[in-house]
Design an enzyme around this catalytic site. Structure first.
Site, PDB file in Angstrom:
ATOM      1  CG  ASN A   1      -6.469  -1.285  -1.012  1.00 12.92           C
ATOM      2  OD1 ASN A   1      -7.142  -0.392  -0.495  1.00 12.92           O
ATOM      3  ND2 ASN A   1      -5.275  -1.598  -0.557  1.00 12.92           N
TER       4      ASN A   1
ATOM      5  CD  GLU B   1      -3.696   2.234   5.540  1.00  7.72           C
ATOM      6  OE1 GLU B   1      -4.842   2.439   5.956  1.00  7.72           O
ATOM      7  OE2 GLU B   1      -3.338   1.148   5.075  1.00  7.72           O
TER       8      GLU B   1
ATOM      9  CB  CYS C   1      -0.735   0.175   2.081  1.00 10.73           C
ATOM     10  SG  CYS C   1      -1.730  -0.241   3.485  1.00 10.73           S
TER      11      CYS C   1
HETATM   12  O1  LIG Z   1      -3.913  -1.437   1.928  1.00 13.17           O
HETATM   13  C1  LIG Z   1      -3.858  -1.031   3.071  1.00 13.17           C
HETATM   14  C2  LIG Z   1      -4.490  -1.763   4.180  1.00 13.17           C
HETATM   15  O2  LIG Z   1      -4.595  -0.974   5.346  1.00 13.17           O
HETATM   16  C3  LIG Z   1      -3.778  -3.050   4.496  1.00 13.17           C
HETATM   17  O3  LIG Z   1      -4.530  -3.799   5.367  1.00 13.17           O
HETATM   18  P1  LIG Z   1      -4.134  -5.329   5.596  1.00 13.17           P
HETATM   19  O4  LIG Z   1      -2.770  -5.339   6.190  1.00 13.17           O
HETATM   20  O5  LIG Z   1      -5.168  -5.872   6.511  1.00 13.17           O
HETATM   21  O6  LIG Z   1      -4.149  -5.970   4.233  1.00 13.17           O
END
Ligand SMILES: O=C[C@H](O)COP(=O)(O)O
Length: 486
Positions: free
Chosen positions: A163, A259, A293
């Site tokens: 993603n 994560e 996430c």
């Molecule tokens: O999908 C996991 C990422 O660490 C989320 O990052 P973000 O909060 O910048 O979208």
């Protein structure tokens, strides 16, 4: 586009010891675009023996890299950041087709990555060791001093997800490199092209051969081999909780930074500015189709204001542009593959069967799921607990803040949560009780700014990321104790 990384128009090579090579297996993995089901590229399906060579080579290179002065390592990072900015259009084209990310989000991912890398170099230069005198501890005189500096861990295995194929690769690579580690980058198959392109940027920026090697191949074939390899000293993984648990159970004694999944709750109280809450919930839940996430994955709202909030969210959803980013600017894009869309559909179906009220959405065209909101979701529904990783949001009505806290904490996940209220006492009361890494007051959950600590508790992760925190995680203190002979 960099021609060095391609064998032909679609076939990419892999980086080993400063050279772009093909796997001797002759096997390739096709990357199919979620947007039009066309093959966007083929990557090498490396064998275990080739992975072994790559890791051994990284180990050798690390011995030299460790001794490169930090200011020189920083200079390479600054150059890499500049190159990403110069090549931002390439990154946009690649991400758009490979992972279906809309142009605006792809561009902001690339630019954020350049900023991340620069800030990492700056942060490392500002980090200082310490000297600790002995006489502060009972029974000791002033004849000793511990000089504490930081040492790299060795070879870092960076496993990045689909993603954020550029940003979540770089946010592992840059802190690892600046700390003096070498890196094996194993990207998710869908996302490999973006990650290989990033690896080429680091190479072009002047990274010595072997300090960053890439490993591509099926997780089912080489995944376990990578994470259990005896020369891997640290694993930094972003991905699903299921894979994270597997890595943690088989990689005995290796330090981990992970994560994983989330079920971030937005708790909305009657004292909230409901316009602020609705706006944040819509962008938090539906951007990149909820494939983040940190997406808002459930709303816990007090009954007295639920109808008003839902109306406002519905109005926000109606303004979202839905479709194929190849055709223009859109907010909600097709999901990464049909399996993911099937899963989201399954959760929606079950919620409907059990009596959830569909407020808006619910339809599907191929992998594209229209942004969907369900009211009256009850705790016996899977949608209340499982992470769809898609544009579907459940509203769970609660009687008061304590019930919201109780339901929020019942989740197996604990990444972030949002509290919407203008009552500072309620904000702190709730924030104090939520079992998550970060509580956002009057904002959607989000990782950035990237120098903030970012962590998940329970099934959402291990360790703390964030620029300084990631550098610390990928290095260890080294103490030299000077004993003064009197
Ligand atoms: O999908 C996991 C990422 O660490 C989320 O990052 P973000 O909060 O910048 O979208």
């Amino acid at each position: 586009m960099f021609k060095e990384i391609y064998k032909d128009d679609t076939t990419l090579k892999t980086l080993l010891d400063g050279k772009w090579i093909e796997s001797s297996t002759g096997n390739l993995i096709e990357i199919v675009s979620p947007l039009d089901n066309k093959v966007v590229g083929k990557v090498q399906a490396m064998s275990k023996e080739e992975v072994d060579d790559s890791i051994k080579n990284a180990r050798k290179a690390q011995k030299l890299w460790r001794n490169v002065p930090l200011n020189k390592r920083a200079r390479i990072l600054y150059r890499a950041a500049d190159l990403i900015e110069e090549r931002v259009d390439d990154f946009v084209e690649i991400m758009l087709r490979e992972v279906g990310k809309d142009r605006k989000s792809s561009e902001s991912e690339a630019l954020r990555t350049a900023d991340y890398i620069r800030f990492t170099a700056d942060a490392a230069k500002a980090m200082e060791g310490e000297s600790i005198p002995s006489d502060t501890f009972p029974g000791f005189k002033r004849n000793k001093v511990s000089i504490v500096t930081r040492e790299p861990l060795g070879v870092v295995l960076a496993i990045s997800p689909f993603n954020y194929p550029v940003n979540l690769s770089a946010s592992k690579i840059a802190p690892a490199l600046i700390a003096g580690n070498s890196v094996i980058l194993k990207p998710a198959t869908q996302g490999s092209i973006s990650a290989l392109y990033l690896a080429r940027i680091f190479q072009e920026a002047g990274l010595p051969a072997g300090v960053l090697n890439t490993v591509t191949g099926r997780g089912s074939e080489i995944g376990d081999y990578c994470v259990t390899h005896k020369l891997i000293d640290f694993i930094n993984f972003t991905g699903s909780t299921e894979i994270g648990k597997r890595i943690s159970s088989i990689s005995s004694m290796k330090p981990l930074l992970m994560e994983l999944g989330g079920k971030d709750a937005a708790i909305v109280l009657p004292s909230a500015d409901l316009n602020v809450a609705a706006k944040n919930i819509v962008s938090g839940a539906y951007s990149y189709s909820g494939q983040r996430c940190t997406a808002v994955k459930r709303i816990l709202v007090e009954d007295s204001i639920a109808d008003t909030l839902i109306e406002k969210i519905k109005a926000g959803i109606e303004k979202l542009k839905v479709g194929n980013p190849l055709d223009g600017d859109v907010d909600v894009v097709p999901l990464i593959d049909s399996k993911s869309a099937d899963f989201v559909e399954e959760l929606m179906k079950e919620a409907e069967e059990k009596g959830a009220t569909k407020v808006i959405g619910g339809s599907r065209e191929g992998n594209l799921i229209y942004p969907t909101l369900y009211d009256n979701v009850s705790l016996d529904m899977r949608l209340a607990w499982e992470e769809p990783f898609g544009p579907v949001l459940p509203v769970i009505r609660v009687k008061d803040k304590d019930e919201a806290i109780e339901i929020a904490n019942k989740s197996e996940y604990g990444l972030q949560a949002s509290v919407f209220t203008q009552n500072i006492n309620d904000a702190f009361y709730i924030a104090d009780k939520l079992e998550v890494g970060t509580v956002q007051v009057n904002n959607k959950p989000e990782r950035g700014p990237d120098h903030f600590p970012f962590l998940g508790v329970k099934s959402s992760g291990i360790g703390t990321q964030g620029i300084k925190y990631s550098i610390e995680a990928m290095s260890r203190p080294k103490a030299i104790v000077l004993n003064i002979i009197e």
